[in-house]
Design a protein around this motif. Structure first.
Motif, PDB file in Angstrom:
ATOM      1  N   VAL A   1       0.822  -1.214   0.000  1.00 38.37           N
ATOM      2  CA  VAL A   1       0.000   0.000   0.000  1.00 38.37           C
ATOM      3  C   VAL A   1       0.858   1.267   0.000  1.00 38.37           C
ATOM      4  O   VAL A   1       0.377   2.337  -0.370  1.00 38.37           O
ATOM      5  CB  VAL A   1      -0.973   0.038   1.202  1.00 38.37           C
ATOM      6  CG1 VAL A   1      -2.065  -0.995   1.027  1.00 38.37           C
ATOM      7  CG2 VAL A   1      -0.231  -0.168   2.525  1.00 38.37           C
TER       8      VAL A   1
ATOM      9  N   PHE B   1      -6.644   4.417   7.566  1.00 33.33           N
ATOM     10  CA  PHE B   1      -5.490   4.556   8.466  1.00 33.33           C
ATOM     11  C   PHE B   1      -4.881   5.958   8.281  1.00 33.33           C
ATOM     12  O   PHE B   1      -3.776   6.116   7.796  1.00 33.33           O
ATOM     13  CB  PHE B   1      -4.485   3.451   8.126  1.00 33.33           C
ATOM     14  CG  PHE B   1      -3.329   3.341   9.068  1.00 33.33           C
ATOM     15  CD1 PHE B   1      -3.523   3.179  10.427  1.00 33.33           C
ATOM     16  CD2 PHE B   1      -2.025   3.357   8.579  1.00 33.33           C
ATOM     17  CE1 PHE B   1      -2.442   3.048  11.288  1.00 33.33           C
ATOM     18  CE2 PHE B   1      -0.945   3.222   9.436  1.00 33.33           C
ATOM     19  CZ  PHE B   1      -1.147   3.076  10.788  1.00 33.33           C
TER      20      PHE B   1
ATOM     21  N   LYS C   1      -3.901   3.797  -0.056  1.00 26.07           N
ATOM     22  CA  LYS C   1      -3.463   4.429   1.190  1.00 26.07           C
ATOM     23  C   LYS C   1      -3.145   5.871   0.825  1.00 26.07           C
ATOM     24  O   LYS C   1      -2.157   6.130   0.139  1.00 26.07           O
ATOM     25  CB  LYS C   1      -2.229   3.708   1.717  1.00 26.07           C
ATOM     26  CG  LYS C   1      -1.570   4.373   2.926  1.00 26.07           C
ATOM     27  CD  LYS C   1      -0.394   3.538   3.455  1.00 26.07           C
ATOM     28  CE  LYS C   1       0.266   4.201   4.658  1.00 26.07           C
ATOM     29  NZ  LYS C   1       1.356   3.375   5.239  1.00 26.07           N
TER      30      LYS C   1
HETATM   31  O1  GCW Z   1       1.800   0.096  11.263  1.00 31.13           O
HETATM   32  C1  GCW Z   1       2.141   0.580  10.092  1.00 31.13           C
HETATM   33  C2  GCW Z   1       3.271  -0.250   9.604  1.00 31.13           C
HETATM   34  C3  GCW Z   1       3.658   0.221   8.247  1.00 31.13           C
HETATM   35  C4  GCW Z   1       2.432   0.092   7.351  1.00 31.13           C
HETATM   36  C5  GCW Z   1       1.286   0.891   7.941  1.00 31.13           C
HETATM   37  C6  GCW Z   1      -0.006   0.754   7.158  1.00 31.13           C
HETATM   38  C7  GCW Z   1       2.350  -0.379   5.017  1.00 31.13           C
HETATM   39  O2  GCW Z   1       4.336  -0.145  10.521  1.00 31.13           O
HETATM   40  O3  GCW Z   1       4.720  -0.562   7.795  1.00 31.13           O
HETATM   41  O4  GCW Z   1       2.700   0.498   6.041  1.00 31.13           O
HETATM   42  O5  GCW Z   1       1.041   0.455   9.225  1.00 31.13           O
HETATM   43  O6  GCW Z   1      -0.841  -0.030   7.557  1.00 31.13           O
HETATM   44  O7  GCW Z   1      -0.171   1.434   6.155  1.00 31.13           O
END
Ligand code: GCW
Length: 684
Positions: free
Chosen positions: A206, A326, A287
């Motif tokens: 992502v 997120f 993302k």
């Molecule tokens: O917790 C974080 C991770 C990242 C990750 C991110 C996410 C892909 O440490 O490595 O990135 O979440 O979910 O986007």
């Protein structure tokens, strides 16, 4: 040493003469109707499994031949066989396009029937599983259909072959910025996924970097299409993670503003190209505006503007946008007590409820922070009522021991799925929300970050295969119990020995609580080394920009997230959950420090003080980690030597590392609080 490669599709020879003979009676001849890739996969799997488990290659017969046989096909293709008598039309409707029937008839046949070829494939895997777990097929009468329409795995694979948060080797898809040519391993991967009912996979991280941004261009689409072809043969749709700034990065435009017509045209053109190569392409995972990824905020637009633009481009072809929630401020000042990362997803997305197009799903992490060993359930699940939702879990063990510690996650996932959001009164579980059923939505389901890589045994820790299998089974049916899933997996992987089954079941079932006990206490989280997130570091994230604080001082610890005196996060839940979390007396012990800042002498529901709980759980947890080695050793003679040795090595590491956790955490809190352990154990 190839130990563990087959995972739960080992198809060991059935030693027991009586059971083998019983299966042979019905399974020595097979008839599969149809020629699609799905039926070919079903045929190949059935032959492989039967030959290997029964020691004799099954004979392929024509559908019109009489006598005992496995007969598989769609209802349409089997018309004229007089099946109407035992398959009611009404029943068929309920099965939908992925459900199936496994039915033993009096004339010695076993029918595998479905509306579609995909259902037939699932039925084949079901029959095989019955034989692997020792179930009787003489009386089989199974009707199955999935509770979630989207059952997805997300890969965080990069094209250089690395995997973000991967703990089992390198990517099975990419090497040196290109696709791996030999895709045979991808095919085995597809078999394993389909056997559990997974029907969607996104194949790149992502965090979409420069090279991966080009996956949606002519340069790589022919390769993506080859992978999609393999997955299609197993009923799995392929998705790609895309870079929101693609119009700039690969399109040469000056902006990626979702409301600029040129940008919208660019995405429509991109979609057209993709579907020319992959007619059943699943869609985009996005993302955006998260951890330095580009997004609509750059242009003063909101996330609905961004998601809807992409959704419009994919809509003519039946594609969907999976938009991650997120989103939080990852440049927080630790001195700033007014910002609470836990609030972020809800604060960003609730105002947009009802404004997303039909082919958008919001993908919501199970907790408000980030896959900690213990977190409350995200209040956005059940907060949103007019938007498609997808629950995001993490199979890869980023914060739960990185596949060096044993941590079986199915019990945790069950708690999440069964959590009552009270969105529509009682019984508004996360499971009902995610599937879409609670709010009458057609799209919904589960997504999870995968835990496999090119290690010969796929997951590094062989027992971590259980998390992968368990996740798949839960996507199909979230009502299955953790115990049932574990037992299935153990039988399929290790064979049917009751003693072995009991020991491994216990190891799996206890493991999450053990891991929680010797790591971060009472829901506080984040006591790990920054960056790689492995091993204890109580203040590792205490003065960082990531919004992850525990605020321990000489008097107490925890984050006040109450409405009354804290950040107000507890108010994001529906009542009565909000009331429960708001109150330090009623808040469940295991989440106390997530919601409240309390003194070390605060008495828990368990009757212990917080400080004594920290000491006790760390001493006990570390002891239990040591005991896991002894449990594993007790079944040494019963299991394959390669597997025994691989797991043993990890368990020894875990036992030692748990001691490190215990000592660092206990010492930290002893020094902070100055309060002695009631039992005078060794604290440094
Ligand atoms: O917790 C974080 C991770 C990242 C990750 C991110 C996410 C892909 O440490 O490595 O990135 O979440 O979910 O986007």
């Amino acid at each position: 040493d190839r130990s563990g490669y087959e995972c739960w599709l080992r198809y060991s020879y059935i030693d027991d003469d009586i059971s083998r003979d019983a299966y042979l009676k019905r399974c020595s001849r097979i008839a599969l109707i149809g020629e699609s890739a799905l039926i070919e996969s079903a045929r190949a799997e059935l032959k492989l499994a039967l030959t290997s488990m029964l020691g004799a290659k099954p004979l392929e017969i024509g559908i019109s031949e009489d006598g005992p046989a496995i007969v598989a096909g769609t209802f349409d293709s089997l018309q004229g066989l007089g099946l109407g008598s035992f398959v009611e039309a009404a029943d068929i409707a309920e099965l939908g396009n992925e459900g199936y029937i496994v039915l033993a008839s009096e004339d010695g046949r076993v029918y595998l029937l479905a509306e579609t070829d995909k259902g037939v494939l699932y039925a084949v895997f079901h029959l095989i599983r019955m034989m692997q777990t020792g179930e009787d097929i003489e009386t089989a009468s199974v009707r199955e259909f999935p509770r979630n329409s989207l059952r997805m795995i997300n890969h965080w694979d990069n094209m250089d072959g690395s995997i973000e948060r991967g703990y089992a080797g390198r990517s099975i898809f990419y090497r040196d910025s290109r696709f791996i040519e030999d895709l045979s391993r991808v095919r085995d991967y597809a078999r394993l996924l389909a056997s559990g009912g997974i029907n969607a996979v996104s194949i790149n991280n992502v965090n979409v970097h420069v090279q991966e941004s080009k996956l949606i261009t002519e340069e790589f689409l022919p390769d993506v299409a080859k992978v999609a072809d393999i997955f299609r043969g197993y009923g799995i749709r392929l998705y790609l993670s895309v870079n929101f700034a693609s119009p700039i990065e690969i399109g040469g435009l000056e902006t990626a503003d979702p409301l600029v017509p040129e940008v919208r045209r660019w995405w429509s053109g991109a979609a057209k190209e993709i579907y020319r190569h992959i007619p059943d392409f699943g869609g985009f995972v996005v993302k955006a505006d998260s951890e330095f990824r580009p997004g609509p905020f750059t242009y003063g637009r909101n996330h609905a503007d961004g998601a809807n633009m992409l959704a419009e481009a994919l809509e003519p072809y039946g594609g969907e946008v999976i938009w991650r929630c997120f989103v939080y401020n990852c440049l927080q000042d630790w001195r700033d007590r007014s910002t609470d990362r836990a609030r972020a997803a809800y604060d960003h997305f609730m105002p947009l409820d009802g404004t997303f197009r039909d082919n958008v799903l919001l993908q919501i992490k199970n907790g408000p922070m980030d896959f900690q060993v213990r977190e409350p359930v995200s209040p956005l699940l059940g907060g949103l009522t007019r938007t498609n939702q997808l629950l995001e879990l993490q199979i890869t063990q980023e914060y739960t021991g990185q596949q060096r510690h044993l941590c079986y996650l199915v019990p945790q996932w069950k708690e999440i799925l069964e959590f009552d959001t009270y969105a529509q009164g009682e019984h508004s579980t996360v499971s009902e929300v995610a599937s879409g059923r609670l709010f009458g939505r057609k799209r919904g389901g589960l997504a999870a970050v995968g835990n496999i890589g090119d290690d010969m045994n796929w997951t590094g820790h062989i027992l971590a295969q259980a998390n992968w299998y368990g996740y798949a089974r839960l996507t199909w049916n979230p009502c299955l119990s953790s115990e049932q899933i574990s037992r299935e997996w153990i039988r399929m992987t290790f064979g049917q020995d009751m003693g072995t089954e009991g020991i491994i079941l216990k190891m799996l079932s206890d493991s999450h609580r053990i891991y929680e006990a010797y790591t971060a206490p009472l829901g506080v989280g984040w006591m790990v080394n920054p960056g790689h997130h492995y091993g204890p570091n109580v203040d590792g994230y205490e003065y960082s920009k990531w919004g992850t604080y525990h605020y321990a001082d000489r008097y107490g610890i925890g984050v006040d997230r109450t409405v009354r005196s804290g950040t107000g996060y507890a108010g994001q839940y529906h009542s009565p959950q909000s009331d429960l979390y708001e109150s330090p007396e009623r808040c469940p012990d295991e989440l106390l420090l997530f919601f409240h800042h309390v003194s070390y002498t605060h008495v828990l529901k368990s009757g212990k003080t917080v400080i004594q709980h920290i000491y006790d759980s760390h001493f006990n947890g570390a002891d239990q980690a040591v005991d896991l080695v002894a449990q594993w050793d007790s079944i040494k003679e019963k299991i394959d030597e390669g597997i025994y040795l691989q797991v043993r090595e990890r368990l020894l590491h875990q036992a030692e590392h748990a001691g490190e956790w215990r000592d660092i955490v206990n010492t930290y809190f002893y020094r902070k609080s100055g309060i002695a352990d009631d039992y005078d154990r060794l604290i440094y």
